[in-house]
Design an enzyme around this catalytic site. Structure first.
Site, PDB file in Angstrom:
ATOM      1  N   ARG A 107      30.499  28.775  30.893  1.00  6.61           N
ATOM      2  CA  ARG A 107      30.398  30.198  31.255  1.00  6.61           C
ATOM      3  C   ARG A 107      31.120  31.068  30.235  1.00  6.61           C
ATOM      4  O   ARG A 107      30.670  32.164  29.900  1.00  6.61           O
ATOM      5  CB  ARG A 107      30.952  30.440  32.658  1.00  6.61           C
ATOM      6  N   ARG A 123      42.066  52.146  16.356  1.00  7.29           N
ATOM      7  CA  ARG A 123      41.199  52.343  17.515  1.00  7.29           C
ATOM      8  C   ARG A 123      39.858  52.905  17.068  1.00  7.29           C
ATOM      9  O   ARG A 123      39.817  53.873  16.306  1.00  7.29           O
ATOM     10  CB  ARG A 123      41.856  53.306  18.511  1.00  7.29           C
ATOM     11  N   LEU A 175      29.220  37.587  39.673  1.00  7.62           N
ATOM     12  CA  LEU A 175      29.648  36.537  38.758  1.00  7.62           C
ATOM     13  C   LEU A 175      29.061  35.208  39.250  1.00  7.62           C
ATOM     14  O   LEU A 175      29.078  34.923  40.438  1.00  7.62           O
ATOM     15  CB  LEU A 175      31.178  36.444  38.728  1.00  7.62           C
ATOM     16  N   LYS A 182      32.153  37.579  32.580  1.00  3.66           N
ATOM     17  CA  LYS A 182      33.516  37.574  33.150  1.00  3.66           C
ATOM     18  C   LYS A 182      34.464  38.338  32.232  1.00  3.66           C
ATOM     19  O   LYS A 182      35.257  37.762  31.498  1.00  3.66           O
ATOM     20  CB  LYS A 182      33.984  36.133  33.373  1.00  3.66           C
TER      21      LYS A 182
HETATM   22  N1  PDD Z   1      37.865  35.060  39.800  1.00  3.09           N
HETATM   23  N2  PDD Z   1      33.359  36.674  41.546  1.00  3.09           N
HETATM   24  C1  PDD Z   1      34.324  37.339  40.887  1.00  3.09           C
HETATM   25  C2  PDD Z   1      34.211  38.807  40.746  1.00  3.09           C
HETATM   26  C3  PDD Z   1      35.427  36.630  40.354  1.00  3.09           C
HETATM   27  O1  PDD Z   1      36.380  37.300  39.681  1.00  3.09           O
HETATM   28  C4  PDD Z   1      35.513  35.221  40.537  1.00  3.09           C
HETATM   29  C5  PDD Z   1      36.641  34.402  39.978  1.00  3.09           C
HETATM   30  C6  PDD Z   1      34.479  34.580  41.261  1.00  3.09           C
HETATM   31  C7  PDD Z   1      34.474  33.090  41.483  1.00  3.09           C
HETATM   32  O2  PDD Z   1      34.168  32.379  40.314  1.00  3.09           O
HETATM   33  P1  PDD Z   1      34.743  30.921  40.047  1.00  3.09           P
HETATM   34  O3  PDD Z   1      34.296  30.072  41.185  1.00  3.09           O
HETATM   35  O4  PDD Z   1      34.112  30.520  38.790  1.00  3.09           O
HETATM   36  O5  PDD Z   1      36.251  31.020  40.000  1.00  3.09           O
HETATM   37  C8  PDD Z   1      33.422  35.338  41.734  1.00  3.09           C
HETATM   38  C9  PDD Z   1      38.988  34.365  39.210  1.00  3.09           C
HETATM   39  C10 PDD Z   1      39.439  33.173  39.984  1.00  3.09           C
HETATM   40  C11 PDD Z   1      40.095  35.378  38.943  1.00  3.09           C
HETATM   41  O6  PDD Z   1      39.753  36.469  38.535  1.00  3.09           O
HETATM   42  O7  PDD Z   1      41.278  35.053  39.106  1.00  3.09           O
END
Ligand code: PDD
Length: 286
Positions: free
Chosen positions: A52, A101, A206, A150
């Protein structure tokens, strides 16, 4: 105790680790991240997080600074140096420091900034919250349209967490066009008549690594999984609700906007999936 962290090829005490004030992660939130959990000193779902990460970088036309093998090596080294048994490894890659910047991206050969650090969380697998569940409120989803990437643009999710705190609950579920997208930092699910429902994959959410594993394990265990959007009202009328993320695995949700879900206590499907996920992902841990 001071941690050893990783910054651009160096292992340093956290007090000595710095990045430039011109770093695009700092000025523009121009960066991506991953959070990988550690159980028994081993990394959970590492290949999924690495894949990912590469996708996030590609979508933003950022260079991939290290191979998956090199990345794994750094993760393992940090886990070892910091003596992490249960916890998390946080990784962030930004478009680097162009020296000033500017809205335009810097030249493609600008060195990305790569930062990793660990967080020790003893008791992560035996989290007592799994026995009681959490309460959530709903909140409008006003994030940007590429939630499948992400990125470190986490201001609105932080605001949503604060709204939850002010409402004396644990988390918030985002709602867009009448349908739930996801939690502040997790993917969400409901269970009705034994069927698990979770929003289908698109740019709206996500693509959770834990989600992919849990959906696969559920189907392998002959549970029915339907991938489609659902409303808050449908969730409130469900038998169970739960969420998944790398830092929480699978945890039950027992109240949504003040209304109890099912009996208002954690249900059997969430408990079974938590057990299955911990069991199976530990087997594949590296
Ligand atoms: N967050 N959706 C969002 C908006 C997220 O930020 C996350 C993960 C998930 C779950 O994805 P995964 O199973 O791959 O962790 C879904 C991480 C844990 C964080 O920001 O700390």
């Amino acid at each position: 105790m001071s941690r050893t962290v990783y910054v651009n090829g160096e292992y340093l005490p956290e007090e000595e680790a710095t990045v430039s004030i011109f770093d695009r992660g700092f000025l523009m939130a121009d960066g991506v991240y991953e959070v990988t959990s550690v159980l028994g000193g081993k990394l959970i779902d590492f290949p999924g997080h690495a894949a990912r990460l590469e996708r996030s970088l590609n979508e933003l036309e950022m260079a991939v600074p290290m191979s998956t093998e090199e990345l794994l090596e750094v993760h393992r080294e940090l886990v070892a140096r910091n003596g992490i048994d249960e916890g998390l490894v946080y990784l962030q890659i930004t478009r680097g420091n162009p020296g000033d910047r500017d809205f335009a991206f810097p030249p493609a050969d600008t060195k990305p900034t790569v930062v990793l650090f660990t967080q020790s969380k003893p008791g992560l697998a035996a989290n007592p919250v799994a026995q009681v569940g959490i309460k959530v409120i709903s909140i409008p989803d006003i994030r940007w349209g590429r939630r499948d990437i992400k990125t470190v643009q986490l201001l609105y999710p932080s605001m949503a967490k604060m709204a939850a705190k002010k409402a004396h609950v644990d988390d918030a579920w985002f709602v867009e066009d009448g349908f739930v997208t996801e939690g502040t930092s997790n993917n969400v699910y409901i269970v009705k008549g034994g069927k698990i429902v979770t929003r289908d994959l698109s740019n709206d959410i996500l693509h959770g690594i834990t989600r992919a594993a849990v959906v696969r394990f559920a189907r392998e265990a002959q549970m029915e999984v339907e991938e489609r959007p659902f409303t808050i009202e449908e969730a409130q009328g469900a038998d169970e609700a739960f969420f998944t993320s790398a830092s929480a695995f699978v945890l039950p949700v027992v109240e949504i906007d003040g209304k109890a879900v099912g009996t208002g206590t954690p249900g059997p499907v969430a408990a079974r999936l938590r057990e299955l996920y911990l069991e199976e992902s530990l087997k594949a841990a590296v």
